[in-house]
Design an enzyme around this catalytic site. Structure first.
Site, PDB file in Angstrom:
ATOM      1  N   TYR A  35       7.316   7.849 -11.241  1.00  0.00           N
ATOM      2  CA  TYR A  35       5.715   7.660 -11.244  1.00  0.00           C
ATOM      3  C   TYR A  35       5.019   8.867 -11.881  1.00  0.00           C
ATOM      4  CZ  TYR A  35       6.608   3.678  -8.683  1.00  0.00           C
ATOM      5  OH  TYR A  35       7.252   2.333  -8.323  1.00  0.00           O
ATOM      6  N   HIS A  55      -1.983   5.858 -12.446  1.00  0.00           N
ATOM      7  CA  HIS A  55      -2.547   5.815 -10.727  1.00  0.00           C
ATOM      8  C   HIS A  55      -1.890   7.168 -10.195  1.00  0.00           C
ATOM      9  CE1 HIS A  55      -3.567   2.638  -8.338  1.00  0.00           C
ATOM     10  NE2 HIS A  55      -2.141   2.223  -7.791  1.00  0.00           N
ATOM     11  N   TYR A  74       3.826   5.359  -0.262  1.00  0.00           N
ATOM     12  CA  TYR A  74       3.256   4.872  -1.585  1.00  0.00           C
ATOM     13  C   TYR A  74       1.875   4.594  -1.562  1.00  0.00           C
ATOM     14  CZ  TYR A  74       7.939   4.202  -3.324  1.00  0.00           C
ATOM     15  OH  TYR A  74       9.321   4.248  -4.006  1.00  0.00           O
ATOM     16  N   ASN A  92      -0.323   2.260  -1.478  1.00  0.00           N
ATOM     17  CA  ASN A  92      -0.739   1.259  -0.748  1.00  0.00           C
ATOM     18  C   ASN A  92      -0.739   1.717   0.710  1.00  0.00           C
ATOM     19  OD1 ASN A  92      -1.133  -0.134  -3.076  1.00  0.00           O
ATOM     20  ND2 ASN A  92       0.083  -1.713  -2.178  1.00  0.00           N
ATOM     21  N   ASN A 121      -6.463  -0.017  -3.644  1.00  0.00           N
ATOM     22  CA  ASN A 121      -5.626  -0.163  -2.270  1.00  0.00           C
ATOM     23  C   ASN A 121      -5.389   1.100  -1.591  1.00  0.00           C
ATOM     24  OD1 ASN A 121      -5.400  -2.992  -2.635  1.00  0.00           O
ATOM     25  ND2 ASN A 121      -3.439  -2.487  -4.150  1.00  0.00           N
TER      26      ASN A 121
END
EC number: 3.1.1.29
Length: 204
Positions: A19, A24, A70, A72, A118
């Site tokens: 990532y 994000h 993560y 979320n 989220n």
């Protein structure tokens, strides 16, 4: 109401090399750039489920946090850090991506809902409050066609900035750092005004 005395600066993102530099993870990128500027390293703190670094902005010491959960589940790390460092909710500032803002636009806000994000949603759930400050960093929308926006959201936020976008983001992150310095030196009102203003040719 926050006075701008932020003891904890937390960036949101997903852990792991998969990532790195994705849209994000622009919250992580902001803290990494700040840490690089101050020549400090992050270290894992298992008690707060995240990587922590200590910096000085002006004459004041601040902590940087990148949750190792993560996106979320960001709230687990943020709430643990608040308890571990004995902080008030108005002493934290969250750096988060926002695809509803144009690429390069910043929006500082105290309080408010999750906006469908989220990570923010989980923080609000864990803290039982939405009265914390957040700096939204615009990554731009996935498509001008709103009909397929939902379908393209995940590939968009988990995709990486292209070369042109990366240049804009670099300028934006430098502006974020400057904005923190303005807050420290002149207060939250002037700092907010600076951060929320549009990028200029002299930024970065």
């Amino acid at each position: 109401m926050s006075s701008g005395n932020f003891q904890l600066l937390a960036g949101l993102g997903n852990p792991g090399s998969k990532y790195t530099s994705t849209r994000h993870n622009v919250g992580f990128m902001a803290l990494e750039r700040l840490a690089k500027k101050e020549s400090v390293q992050f270290a894992m703190n298992k008690k707060i489920f995240g990587h922590i670094a200590n910096i000085e902005i002006g004459a004041n010491k601040r902590k940087l946090l990148m949750p190792n959960t993560y996106m979320n589940e960001s709230g687990r790390s943020i709430s643990a850090a608040i308890k571990w460092f004995d902080l008030e909710i108005n002493q934290i500032l969250i750096f988060v991506d926002d695809m509803d803002l144009p690429l390069g636009k910043l929006r500082f806000r105290e309080g408010g809902g999750s906006g469908g994000h989220n990570g923010l949603k989980d923080i609000i759930k864990h803290l039982g409050s939405q009265d914390f400050c957040r700096l939204r960093i615009g990554i731009g929308p996935p498509s001008i066609n709103q009909g397929d926006r939902k379908q393209k959201t995940i590939p968009h936020v988990l995709g990486k900035f292209d070369q042109a976008e990366s240049k804009v983001i670099t300028k934006v992150l430098d502006k974020v750092i400057k904005g923190l310095e303005v807050i420290e030196q002149y207060g939250l009102v002037k700092g907010t005004s600076f951060l929320n203003s549009s990028l200029t040719a002299t930024d970065g």
